[in-house]
Design an enzyme around this catalytic site. Structure first.
Site, PDB file in Angstrom:
ATOM      1  N   HIS A   1      39.524  30.725  44.686  1.00  0.00           N
ATOM      2  CA  HIS A   1      38.288  31.352  44.176  1.00  0.00           C
ATOM      3  C   HIS A   1      37.360  30.182  43.883  1.00  0.00           C
ATOM      4  O   HIS A   1      37.423  29.572  42.824  1.00  0.00           O
ATOM      5  CB  HIS A   1      38.614  32.160  42.925  1.00  0.00           C
ATOM      6  CG  HIS A   1      37.415  32.694  42.197  1.00  0.00           C
ATOM      7  ND1 HIS A   1      37.106  34.023  42.166  1.00  0.00           N
ATOM      8  CD2 HIS A   1      36.458  32.078  41.458  1.00  0.00           C
ATOM      9  CE1 HIS A   1      36.001  34.201  41.453  1.00  0.00           C
ATOM     10  NE2 HIS A   1      35.590  33.042  41.004  1.00  0.00           N
TER      11      HIS A   1
ATOM     12  N   ASP B   1      42.799  33.976  41.673  1.00  0.00           N
ATOM     13  CA  ASP B   1      41.545  34.671  41.994  1.00  0.00           C
ATOM     14  C   ASP B   1      40.957  35.401  40.793  1.00  0.00           C
ATOM     15  O   ASP B   1      41.665  36.037  40.032  1.00  0.00           O
ATOM     16  CB  ASP B   1      41.751  35.692  43.106  1.00  0.00           C
ATOM     17  CG  ASP B   1      40.442  36.383  43.452  1.00  0.00           C
ATOM     18  OD1 ASP B   1      39.536  35.692  43.928  1.00  0.00           O
ATOM     19  OD2 ASP B   1      40.310  37.591  43.199  1.00  0.00           O
TER      20      ASP B   1
ATOM     21  N   ASP C   1      37.995  42.324  48.806  1.00  0.00           N
ATOM     22  CA  ASP C   1      37.927  41.996  47.376  1.00  0.00           C
ATOM     23  C   ASP C   1      37.761  43.286  46.562  1.00  0.00           C
ATOM     24  O   ASP C   1      36.997  43.336  45.592  1.00  0.00           O
ATOM     25  CB  ASP C   1      36.791  41.002  47.074  1.00  0.00           C
ATOM     26  CG  ASP C   1      36.929  40.390  45.677  1.00  0.00           C
ATOM     27  OD1 ASP C   1      37.940  40.672  44.994  1.00  0.00           O
ATOM     28  OD2 ASP C   1      36.022  39.636  45.267  1.00  0.00           O
TER      29      ASP C   1
END
Lengths: 312, 433
Positions: B180, B153, B306
């Site tokens: 991602h 990510d 996130d």
């Protein structure tokens, strides 16, 4: 009506009346250029900082002359927009400037929004002298002044802007300014240089320059920023300069299809032989040097208005 | 730890229960859920009358920044923020320094979390060594060490062949790959959504296609290998369509969405406020609507923040130069209670499910429900309490939130981890676990 804004950041935010105020003021200040002694005391005791963090000769010089004719003290600071790398951020620079009590800061910067960042953190006035691909309001104002001088009016005129629209702050500011004053605008160029959704800004899109210029009153050719293009991750937005100039460069031959009273404009500096042939740049339709002259007038008007002067 | 929570409206989407009930936690585990429970003398009692009691929330996508970027966040500060936000478990991404691409780093994170963490921490291991996208990390050892998923990510894995090998290799370990999804050749150095606003602002755009091309590719690779693929921070209507279609075809594909993509659009960028810069970028109104709809219908399994802390020096710069990312742990739940639940877009049990069972199933975590014997992790919500988001009071070390000053109805009143109250009324308590 007077000038009420602390800053001039975009053409987008201006009301038509504000634009006309600047143009009218510029027109009356323009006479200073013809005097034997080119100096009036309007800005005596005022300090203007030219903070130019991207290479520019023309705009910086224009602001400098404008300030000097109005008797302001002008400080030039040049540097690189990547001063972040050297450890001093734009905000650091801004705070240091503030400590020296300037009245107006003109900023030129390679990043969109840099003038906003400065305006948010400084108490003094900020003029956007060009921020990345976002806006270049003083360029649009001098272009509008030039068009109005030559045509006598703005409403109803048709302008075509040709070239790298996607990366052009000149195009953006002119689109806003021209639309607000009743002009119609077409943008033209290779599709890879036309930004997405540009039609939503109220402009028409054309890909063939011959067609776009046919009934135009104004043809504005943009500088092809090929040095900037190389810095992009997306290289090769068009196959070659040769093909670009053949398809989208303005030549005498293509001009044959245009109106007899068309004006040809360019924000400079011209890449002769790429976006326009030398005969066009130096030809009878070209008002490129008038644009430069009007640049000083418009910048005098802004410095004057923002330092508290009453408009004409 | 023992605790009796009395008188609340208990919502446990895993069992479908939604009604008044007490919850008794003994020795850190749920002992009983039911009406009018009694506990032994001396058991602490929480009066939850008028409030909502739910399984502890799980944030499956946070950046705790430790080791390596302790100036942005630490496991201690990040998990305090989690406790304040109602989360009892967080899964932390591998883009630390050094990268969590080997067992030693995983061990370090878990040891730190044991000593200094306020909530449970589940590391996510890297898919590729040093997140370079060139060769596989030691995926088996990362699983043995306690990682709950694999992800690079922050960076896409552009090499489809390598991702295919990773998906094949991980089959014995049972962990998903979190993608991602961003084609970097299409994103091409962009800093915001490509659309009319990027055109106006002259900022380089990231087209929706940058995400959708990769989501399509990852779905195809999930089908090829049969391994579970989870799409992180879905931001476009097109990606939602692809995921919905993949799920309808029975593929092992799951997805998450962030509060900021659910609530904000590209319009927020007009201010050039760098707290609106994140990757993927804030998209269009139509995308936001598609995300809200997909969260309601279950196409999006989980809400994940996130949470991406950055220091002021990384944000108080030109938009082009600012770091991507926003913090989210302390605002996610109130934001969504206010705008989705009170806003009539999502019912409360569904929102709770996306914060609990959804992420728990994806990561195979034991939490996310209040069945007998489950970990005694609870969040207690005050649906009507109003407050204003004050970034200056964040427990997170960083302040990069676009939601400062927002007035919200819906408040995380208490957080309980293993029967221990770690946060009540906005104050963390009792020291780390």
């Amino acid at each position: 009506m007077g000038w009420r804004r602390k800053d001039l950041l975009t053409m987008r935010e201006l009301e038509p009346g504000e634009i006309l105020l600047v143009l009218d003021t510029a027109e009356s200040l323009k006479e200073i250029a013809t005097r034997e002694i080119k100096k009036v005391p309007a800005l005596r005791g005022k300090t203007v900082v030219n903070l130019f963090l991207e290479p520019s000769t023309r705009t910086r010089t224009s602001f400098e002359i404008a300030g000097k004719w109005l008797s302001a003290d002008i400080i030039n600071i040049s540097g690189s927009s990547s001063s972040v790398v050297k450890g001093e951020s734009l905000l650091d620079t801004a705070k240091n400037l503030e400590a020296m009590s300037p009245d107006i800061v003109v900023i030129r910067h390679a990043s969109a929004g840099a003038a906003h960042l400065l305006a948010r953190s400084l108490r003094c006035s900020v003029i956007n002298g060009g921020d990345g691909a976002h806006e270049h309001p003083t360029q649009a104002l001098l272009d509008l002044l030039t068009i109005r001088e030559k045509k006598g009016h703005l409403e109803g005129l048709k302008a075509v802007i040709v070239g790298d629209i996607a990366r052009s702050r000149v195009a953006r500011s002119n689109i806003w300014g021209m639309r607000k004053l009743g002009m119609s605008v077409t943008v033209a160029g290779p599709p890879t240089l036309i930004p997405p959704h540009v039609g939503e800004l109220g402009v028409k899109v054309a890909y063939a320059i011959e067609e776009a210029i046919r009934d135009a009153d104004i043809i504005m050719m943009l500088r092809l920023q090929h040095e900037r293009q190389e810095g992009q991750m997306t290289t090769g937005l068009f196959p070659s300069l040769r093909e670009y100039s053949r398809l989208w460069g303005l030549t005498l031959e293509k001009l044959r299809g245009a109106r007899d009273d068309v004006l040809i404009m360019h924000p400079g500096p011209v890449n002769r032989g790429i976006e326009m042939s030398p005969e066009v740049a130096d030809g009878p339709y070209s008002v490129i040097l008038e644009q430069v002259t009007n640049g000083v007038a418009v910048r005098m008007a802004l410095l004057y208005l923002m330092a508290g002067g009453k408009g004409q | 730890m023992n605790l009796l929570v009395k008188g609340g409206r208990l919502v446990d989407p895993a069992s479908g229960f939604d009604g008044l009930a007490d919850c008794l936690i003994l020795n850190g585990k749920v002992a009983e859920v039911g009406p009018a429970l009694r506990a032994a003398e001396g058991t602490p009692v929480v009066d939850a009358a008028g409030k909502v009691v739910a399984p502890g929330f799980i944030d499956m996508h946070v950046h705790l920044r430790e080791p390596g970027y302790e100036y942005k966040e630490t496991i201690a500060t990040g998990t305090r923020a989690a406790a304040l936000g109602g989360f009892t478990r967080v899964a932390c991404m591998a883009n630390t320094e050094p990268v969590n691409d080997n067992r030693a780093v995983t061990d370090y994170i878990l040891a730190k979390a044991r000593d200094e963490g306020w909530v449970r921490v589940h590391p996510v291991g890297a898919v590729t060594r040093d997140l370079k996208g060139e060769s596989l990390a030691e995926l088996g050892e990362l699983a043995e060490g306690g990682c709950v998923a694999y992800s690079d990510d922050g960076r896409p894995i552009m090499n489809a062949g390598l991702l295919r090998r990773a998906l094949e290799y991980i089959q014995p370990f049972g962990l998903p790959v979190i993608s991602h999804a961003e084609d970097s050749t299409l994103a091409a150095g962009g800093v915001m959504h490509e659309g009319v606003v990027s055109t106006e602002l002259g900022l380089r755009g990231i087209p929706s296609a940058a995400e959708e091309v990769m989501v399509a590719r990852d779905i195809i690779l999930a089908e090829l290998t049969g391994s579970p693929v989870h799409i992180a921070h879905v931001s476009t209507a097109g990606a939602v369509r692809l995921i919905r279609n993949a799920k309808a075809r029975g593929l092992r594909v799951t997805a998450e969405v962030t509060p900021h993509h659910l609530l904000l659009t590209e319009e927020a960028v007009r201010s050039f406020d760098t707290d609106t810069k994140m990757n993927p970028p804030l998209r269009s109104k139509a995308d936001r609507e598609a995300l809200q709809e997909a969260l309601a219908d279950g196409t999006l399994d989980a809400v994940a923040t996130d949470h991406a802390p950055h220091a002021p020096a990384e944000k108080e710069v030109e938009y082009d130069h600012a770091a991507f990312g926003v913090v989210g742990l302390e605002t996610a739940v109130p934001l969504l209670l206010h705008h989705l639940v009170h806003g009539g877009i999502l019912d409360l049990p569904t929102l709770i499910a996306r914060f609990t069972g959804g992420p728990a199933r994806i990561l195979n975590l034991p939490g996310g429900h209040l069945g007998k014997g489950a970990d005694g992790d609870l969040v207690i919500l005050d649906l009507d309490r109003e407050h204003e988001v004050d970034v200056a009071r964040f427990a997170s070390r960083s302040r990069n939130s676009p939601f400062g000053g927002w007035r919200l109805r819906g408040f995380v009143w208490m957080t309980v981890v293993g029967g221990k109250v770690v946060q009540s009324e906005g104050v963390v308590r009792g020291g780390a676990r």
